[in-house]
Write an enzyme that holds these catalytic residues in place. Structure first.
Site, mmCIF file in Angstrom:
data_model
loop_
_atom_site.group_PDB
_atom_site.id
_atom_site.type_symbol
_atom_site.label_atom_id
_atom_site.label_comp_id
_atom_site.label_asym_id
_atom_site.label_seq_id
_atom_site.Cartn_x
_atom_site.Cartn_y
_atom_site.Cartn_z
ATOM 1 N N HIS A 179 29.669 11.874 -49.642
ATOM 2 C CA HIS A 179 30.824 11.682 -50.519
ATOM 3 C C HIS A 179 31.329 10.242 -50.523
ATOM 4 O O HIS A 179 32.080 9.856 -51.403
ATOM 5 C CB HIS A 179 31.949 12.674 -50.187
ATOM 6 C CG HIS A 179 32.746 12.327 -48.966
ATOM 7 N ND1 HIS A 179 32.303 12.557 -47.698
ATOM 8 C CD2 HIS A 179 33.971 11.753 -48.829
ATOM 9 C CE1 HIS A 179 33.219 12.142 -46.832
ATOM 10 N NE2 HIS A 179 34.238 11.647 -47.492
ATOM 11 N N LYS A 230 37.256 8.330 -33.675
ATOM 12 C CA LYS A 230 38.290 9.324 -34.028
ATOM 13 C C LYS A 230 39.479 9.153 -33.086
ATOM 14 O O LYS A 230 39.336 8.622 -31.986
ATOM 15 C CB LYS A 230 37.725 10.735 -33.875
ATOM 16 C CG LYS A 230 36.674 11.066 -34.930
ATOM 17 C CD LYS A 230 36.989 12.396 -35.579
ATOM 18 C CE LYS A 230 35.990 12.766 -36.650
ATOM 19 N NZ LYS A 230 36.454 12.494 -38.001
ATOM 20 N N LYS A 286 25.597 16.651 -45.934
ATOM 21 C CA LYS A 286 25.106 16.022 -44.718
ATOM 22 C C LYS A 286 25.494 16.849 -43.490
ATOM 23 O O LYS A 286 26.467 17.599 -43.600
ATOM 24 C CB LYS A 286 25.648 14.604 -44.619
ATOM 25 C CG LYS A 286 27.157 14.570 -44.259
ATOM 26 C CD LYS A 286 27.503 13.275 -43.625
ATOM 27 C CE LYS A 286 28.750 13.241 -42.915
ATOM 28 N NZ LYS A 286 29.432 14.013 -42.096
ATOM 29 N N HIS A 315 27.484 7.778 -43.679
ATOM 30 C CA HIS A 315 28.366 7.006 -44.555
ATOM 31 C C HIS A 315 28.259 5.488 -44.356
ATOM 32 O O HIS A 315 28.154 4.732 -45.322
ATOM 33 C CB HIS A 315 29.818 7.407 -44.331
ATOM 34 C CG HIS A 315 30.072 8.878 -44.462
ATOM 35 N ND1 HIS A 315 29.516 9.640 -45.450
ATOM 36 C CD2 HIS A 315 30.845 9.735 -43.728
ATOM 37 C CE1 HIS A 315 29.951 10.898 -45.325
ATOM 38 N NE2 HIS A 315 30.737 10.979 -44.284
ATOM 39 N N GLU A 354 39.421 6.246 -37.511
ATOM 40 C CA GLU A 354 40.329 7.218 -38.144
ATOM 41 C C GLU A 354 41.420 7.661 -37.181
ATOM 42 O O GLU A 354 41.177 7.787 -35.977
ATOM 43 C CB GLU A 354 39.553 8.477 -38.539
ATOM 44 C CG GLU A 354 38.416 8.240 -39.485
ATOM 45 C CD GLU A 354 37.686 9.544 -39.770
ATOM 46 O OE1 GLU A 354 38.006 10.166 -40.780
ATOM 47 O OE2 GLU A 354 36.828 9.941 -38.970
ATOM 48 N N LYS A 414 33.224 7.467 -53.524
ATOM 49 C CA LYS A 414 34.515 6.783 -53.342
ATOM 50 C C LYS A 414 34.559 5.553 -54.228
ATOM 51 O O LYS A 414 33.628 4.745 -54.212
ATOM 52 C CB LYS A 414 34.670 6.329 -51.877
ATOM 53 C CG LYS A 414 35.065 7.431 -50.905
ATOM 54 C CD LYS A 414 35.252 6.809 -49.518
ATOM 55 C CE LYS A 414 35.457 7.842 -48.446
ATOM 56 N NZ LYS A 414 36.818 8.290 -48.276
HETATM 57 C C1 BG6 Z 1 33.205 13.301 -43.156
HETATM 58 C C2 BG6 Z 1 33.117 13.396 -41.674
HETATM 59 O O1 BG6 Z 1 31.917 13.300 -43.724
HETATM 60 O O2 BG6 Z 1 33.883 12.116 -43.520
HETATM 61 C C3 BG6 Z 1 34.508 13.396 -41.062
HETATM 62 O O3 BG6 Z 1 32.422 14.583 -41.305
HETATM 63 C C4 BG6 Z 1 35.286 12.187 -41.532
HETATM 64 O O4 BG6 Z 1 34.429 13.434 -39.649
HETATM 65 C C5 BG6 Z 1 35.235 12.066 -43.049
HETATM 66 O O5 BG6 Z 1 36.623 12.332 -41.101
HETATM 67 C C6 BG6 Z 1 35.844 10.749 -43.510
HETATM 68 O O6 BG6 Z 1 35.858 10.702 -44.891
HETATM 69 P P1 BG6 Z 1 37.222 10.723 -45.709
HETATM 70 O O7 BG6 Z 1 36.810 10.618 -47.132
HETATM 71 O O8 BG6 Z 1 37.894 12.020 -45.375
HETATM 72 O O9 BG6 Z 1 37.985 9.549 -45.214
#
Ligand code: BG6
Length: 446
Positions: A153, A314, A123, A215, A191, A157
């Protein structure tokens, strides 16, 4: 499953080292793809030894069954040389910035791809529904759709996949997941990570495209889709596509039902962070948001009238990653039972991975005064990390956990009115200090 070839284009990059190789290492360590032939390709003047040491570092064990080819992916001859090194039909992983991936795919039109080649893309898939449609049509000139793996991804999960078991393998939750019983749904991914040296990508994406368009919409899809009869790729992705087609910004009003903000300097877990606008590589005039919030409607028989709030930020001090389903009040609490002030809630945590049900009972103390209690179940991680799970699908020729072309386009279509309202200045760019809780929770309540 033997004699598989994986070609990583962009082998010297951050994504390869941080996520892709560790996922692949976990897959190999679990005994999958024993005969894997791994080829790394990038523009850097590396030799096999340097690449092997990067692979072994990321795997966490020594691995020398791999080679490195210096290549410019925008040159057909270089791509031919990389493909010639693969023994069987390869999976080509584009671990590259989106614009470079699109150029490499155009160049591949002039290259004969072995039958059975799979294309694996990261992506964001395009930058708008139109760009995604153009990229999709280019990709299907290269290989059939079932050989295209668009990686999200989050679909690898285990907690996200657990939504399927929770909803469709129990009698007790699914009947309640309708507008009759649900007041609202929040899908939050706040996050404590900040920019982490990713300005080159992030400053062009922002929180809306980076997290919500991709996501969080997949999580929304899994939470709202109708029950699939099987988890095969066609069925599951049909159900996801159905529900995403019915999803749009609340009341069609992005000016009222979206917010954006970026972090200013602050202290996050003992680290002093510069403001986003002062981070190296950021162009402050782009007004890129590091926090985005939208309210969506899922306009189906089941969900009409229920607001879905999606938010991701973020540099948030108190990281919070969960989907919260808030139930309506009971029709009537009997006179004499007092203290009702909390809705029942089902919370699905995406790190730490857990499931919690908050509900009211008479509780301790005065038996006629209600108390809210929580039933909580934690569960361990999946066998494989998300990238390992996604790669397993690639090697198994099973695109179930990848994003289908139409779904990718729908996800852009859903956020486009928001992007347009922001570009027109209809929604102010707010600020929050790094390390804070981000914006208050009170604004976006339809
Ligand atoms: C990514 C984003 O796809 O997913 C990031 O580009 C993000 O900005 C991340 O921090 C979050 O996924 P995970 O699995 O690292 O918590």
């Amino acid at each position: 499953m033997t004699d598989q070839s994986l070609i990583i284009l962009g082998a010297s990059g951050d994504l390869t080292a941080r996520l892709l190789l560790p996922g692949l290492g976990a897959l190999l360590a679990a005994g999958h793809v024993p005969g894997l032939q791994l080829i790394g390709a990038a523009t850097e003047d590396w030799d096999d030894a340097r690449w092997r040491s990067r692979v072994s570092d990321s795997f966490g064990f020594s691995w020398d069954k791999t080679r490195y080819i210096q290549a410019d992916v925008t040159k057909a001859d270089d791509l031919r040389a990389v493909l010639a090194a693969a023994d069987g039909p390869p999976a080509i992983f584009f671990a590259l910035p989106p614009a470079v991936t699109a150029r490499a795919c155009s160049v591949l039109l002039d290259v004969d791809l072995p039958p059975g080649t799979r294309l694996v893309l990261e992506k964001p898939f395009g930058t708008s529904s139109q760009a995604a449609a153009e990229l999709n049509s280019l990709l299907t000139r290269l290989v059939p759709e079932k050989q295209i793996h668009r990686v999200d991804h989050f679909l690898g999960k285990s907690t996200v996949l657990n939504i399927l078991g929770l909803r469709f393998a129990n009698r007790i939750f699914e009947p309640l997941l309708t507008s009759t019983h649900v007041a609202s749904v929040d899908i939050v991914f706040d996050e404590d990570l900040a920019l982490e040296n990713r300005a080159g990508y992030y400053d062009h994406a922002g929180a809306l495209a980076d997290m919500i368009q991709s996501h969080l919409l997949q999580i929304l899809g899994l939470l709202t889709m109708e029950p699939p009869t099987s988890l095969d790729a066609g069925e599951l992705r049909d159900r996801l596509a159905d529900v995403l087609r019915a999803t749009h910004i609340w009341e069609g009003n992005p000016a009222a039902f979206s917010r954006r903000a970026r972090y200013t300097a602050g202290s996050l877990q003992g680290r002093q962070l510069p403001g986003y606008a002062q981070e190296p590589g950021v162009d402050p005039s782009r007004n890129t948001e590091t926090l985005a919030e939208v309210v969506l409607a899922v306009d189906t028989w089941r969900w009409a009238g229920v607001p879905f709030r999606l938010r991701s930020g973020k540099a948030i001090g108190d990281s919070r990653k969960e989907a919260v389903i808030t139930f309506r009040c009971p029709p009537r609490v009997p006179d004499g039972l007092t203290g009702y002030d909390e809705h029942d809630r089902l919370r699905i945590g995406f790190g730490p991975d857990k499931l919690a049900l908050d509900f009211n009972i008479n509780g301790p103390g005065d038996p006629f005064v209600l108390d809210q209690v929580t039933l909580e179940a934690g569960f361990g991680p999946g066998d494989l990390p998300p990238y390992g799970e996604v790669l397993r699908g690639v090697f198994d020729n099973d695109p179930t956990l990848s994003i289908r072309a139409d779904v990718a386009e729908q996800c852009w279509r859903i956020v486009e009115p928001v992007t347009a309202a922001w570009a027109d200045g209809k929604v102010p760019l707010l600020e929050y200090p790094a390390g804070s809780t981000g914006l208050t929770d009170s604004l976006l309540k339809p």
